[in-house]
Write an enzyme that holds these catalytic residues in place. Sequence first.
Site, PDB file in Angstrom:
ATOM      1  N   HIS A  56      50.042  -7.682  28.314  1.00 43.39           N
ATOM      2  CA  HIS A  56      51.233  -7.205  27.598  1.00 43.39           C
ATOM      3  C   HIS A  56      50.967  -7.087  26.100  1.00 43.39           C
ATOM      4  O   HIS A  56      51.426  -6.147  25.449  1.00 43.39           O
ATOM      5  CB  HIS A  56      52.408  -8.147  27.857  1.00 43.39           C
ATOM      6  CG  HIS A  56      52.923  -8.079  29.262  1.00 43.39           C
ATOM      7  ND1 HIS A  56      53.162  -6.881  29.902  1.00 43.39           N
ATOM      8  CD2 HIS A  56      53.226  -9.061  30.152  1.00 43.39           C
ATOM      9  CE1 HIS A  56      53.593  -7.131  31.142  1.00 43.39           C
ATOM     10  NE2 HIS A  56      53.647  -8.449  31.310  1.00 43.39           N
ATOM     11  N   LEU A  77      59.482   9.908  12.227  1.00 41.88           N
ATOM     12  CA  LEU A  77      59.555   9.664  13.674  1.00 41.88           C
ATOM     13  C   LEU A  77      60.645   8.634  13.978  1.00 41.88           C
ATOM     14  O   LEU A  77      60.780   7.627  13.286  1.00 41.88           O
ATOM     15  CB  LEU A  77      58.195   9.118  14.160  1.00 41.88           C
ATOM     16  CG  LEU A  77      58.129   8.669  15.624  1.00 41.88           C
ATOM     17  CD1 LEU A  77      58.252   9.889  16.549  1.00 41.88           C
ATOM     18  CD2 LEU A  77      56.843   7.914  15.894  1.00 41.88           C
ATOM     19  N   ASP A  83      52.900   1.783  31.698  1.00 41.55           N
ATOM     20  CA  ASP A  83      52.704   0.985  32.909  1.00 41.55           C
ATOM     21  C   ASP A  83      51.228   0.611  33.111  1.00 41.55           C
ATOM     22  O   ASP A  83      50.340   1.320  32.653  1.00 41.55           O
ATOM     23  CB  ASP A  83      53.211   1.808  34.120  1.00 41.55           C
ATOM     24  CG  ASP A  83      53.603   0.920  35.277  1.00 41.55           C
ATOM     25  OD1 ASP A  83      54.016   1.456  36.319  1.00 41.55           O
ATOM     26  OD2 ASP A  83      53.471  -0.318  35.145  1.00 41.55           O
TER      27      ASP A  83
HETATM   28  C1  IPR Z   1      57.114  -4.434  31.123  1.00 39.46           C
HETATM   29  C2  IPR Z   1      56.271  -3.202  31.285  1.00 39.46           C
HETATM   30  C3  IPR Z   1      56.260  -2.319  30.067  1.00 39.46           C
HETATM   31  C4  IPR Z   1      54.852  -3.588  31.621  1.00 39.46           C
HETATM   32  C5  IPR Z   1      54.120  -2.463  32.310  1.00 39.46           C
HETATM   33  O1  IPR Z   1      52.997  -2.958  32.993  1.00 39.46           O
HETATM   34  P1  IPR Z   1      53.234  -3.828  34.282  1.00 39.46           P
HETATM   35  O2  IPR Z   1      53.615  -5.198  33.877  1.00 39.46           O
HETATM   36  O3  IPR Z   1      54.198  -3.145  35.219  1.00 39.46           O
HETATM   37  O4  IPR Z   1      51.769  -3.894  34.923  1.00 39.46           O
HETATM   38  P2  IPR Z   1      51.374  -3.457  36.390  1.00 39.46           P
HETATM   39  O5  IPR Z   1      52.047  -2.140  36.672  1.00 39.46           O
HETATM   40  O6  IPR Z   1      49.859  -3.337  36.338  1.00 39.46           O
HETATM   41  O7  IPR Z   1      51.855  -4.529  37.323  1.00 39.46           O
HETATM   42 MG    MG Z   2      54.075  -1.716  36.560  1.00 42.35          MG
END
Ligand code: IPR
Ligand code: MG
Length: 242
Positions: A33, A129, A16
């Site tokens: 991403h 893995l 995240d």
């Molecule tokens: C799709 C997921 C793995 C991306 C994780 O980061 P996020 O897009 O939720 O980014 P933020 O939490 O900073 O909004």
């Molecule tokens: Mg997020």
Amino acid sequence: GLKLELMPKHVAVIMDGHRRWARQKGLSVEQGHRAGGEKMKVLTRLCNQWRIKVLTLFAFSTENWIRPKEEVDFLMELCLDLASSQENLDEWTRDNIRFSFIGDKSILSKSLREALILREETTKSNSGLHVMVALNYSGRQDILQATKSIASKVNNGHLAVKDIDNNIFEQELETHRAEFPEPDLLIRTSGEQRISNFMLWQLAYTELYFAKKLFPDMEQEDFIDALKSFQPRERRYGGSQK
Ligand SMILES: CC(C)CCOP(=O)(O)OP(=O)(O)O
Ligand SMILES: [Mg+2]
């Protein structure tokens, strides 16, 4: 330092913080991403070196569909690039890494669905893995589809209600193909402290570790910190008296 004999068999990661990372650096969400995808490969190599058996990565949840269309389309493109990259297949074949994915593939594009299935097929006999990517995955949907499968087996007389136990149920969950389907350690990055409808049944006794860093900022020592936090913990599984 880390003790090999105390390594978790199965690590799950909720990756995240990609958009916050991009915003902090004045970059686009797509670049956030993409950075997350690169870090995913670093983490895969590290877990393989540490002889971890299963690494589950929460890459896209059923709730992520509500995001802007261009962001969802980009994430799907990123998954397609990764799942169909020959260079990546060569590396994973050399490193004996197995790929499989959990989640509802029925609403993914035909090209992505076929690429994922092909990557599962071409790596399924690798004994190193096992990377399980959760794509359009929902812990509640996983439990519901397992329940429906069991109910239909009872309906057509293949299963007696009295025989339904944890083992029977776990064979119906999407994680049933993993040698160690239950995570020993769950790492969530970016400071958020919630499960977000990840593997609800499987996480029953999982040790939780929350890292403040955004996923694209996580380095080897940050993953080592998570393992150092995990190793001394005594796993009681709700059992011991004291
Ligand atoms: C799709 C997921 C793995 C991306 C994780 O980061 P996020 O897009 O939720 O980014 P933020 O939490 O900073 O909004
Ligand atoms: Mg997020």
